[in-house]
Design an enzyme around this catalytic site. Structure first.
Site, short mmCIF file in Angstrom:
data_model
loop_
_atom_site.label_atom_id
_atom_site.label_comp_id
_atom_site.label_asym_id
_atom_site.label_seq_id
_atom_site.Cartn_x
_atom_site.Cartn_y
_atom_site.Cartn_z
N CYS A 266 -4.46 -77.00 28.38
CA CYS A 266 -4.59 -75.57 28.10
C CYS A 266 -3.74 -74.85 29.15
O CYS A 266 -2.77 -75.40 29.64
CB CYS A 266 -6.06 -75.12 28.11
SG CYS A 266 -6.86 -75.21 29.73
N ARG A 267 -4.10 -73.66 29.53
CA ARG A 267 -3.30 -72.90 30.51
C ARG A 267 -3.50 -73.43 31.92
O ARG A 267 -2.56 -73.69 32.65
CB ARG A 267 -3.66 -71.42 30.44
CG ARG A 267 -2.86 -70.54 31.37
CD ARG A 267 -3.15 -69.06 31.09
NE ARG A 267 -2.35 -68.21 31.94
CZ ARG A 267 -2.79 -67.69 33.07
NH1 ARG A 267 -4.02 -67.92 33.49
NH2 ARG A 267 -1.99 -66.93 33.80
#
Length: 109
Positions: free
Chosen positions: A61-62
């Site tokens: 993800c981020r």
């Protein structure tokens, strides 16, 4: 809660198959070239789209938070998955290959 299996960005080939659990706009802005987009909220309904591989499948993800929760849940479902430590922010910092949808320069939102 058990330990979340984790892998560092430098252990993953640039073109590796990874599952990206960010939202569409984040994925479109910049992702690993070999990423499959499967937003975190969609994972339970799209479980059949999670690839079965010979090695642990990286989930990104981020920053590693959403993917960590996703990995934890997928492990409970019997999947061999690992969380990418530091997420796409670490991926970009390492200077790893990135792709984007459209003509823009790949970036991490």
């Amino acid at each position: 809660m058990s330990e979340i299996p984790t892998v560092s960005v430098d252990e993953i080939p640039d073109d590796a198959l990874v599952v990206d659990v960010r939202e569409h706009d984040e994925f479109a802005a910049g992702h690993a070239p070999g990423a499959i987009h499967l937003p975190m909220g969609d994972v339970p309904a799209r479980l059949d789209e999670v690839p079965i591989t010979d090695e642990s499948l990286p989930v990104i993800c981020r920053t590693g938070s959403r993917s960590g929760r996703t990995v934890q849940w997928l492990v409970m479902q019997g999947f061999d998955v690992v969380n990418v430590d530091g997420g796409m922010q670490a991926w970009k910092r390492q200077g790893k290959a990135m792709a984007a949808e459209g003509d823009g320069e790949p970036t991490v939102l």
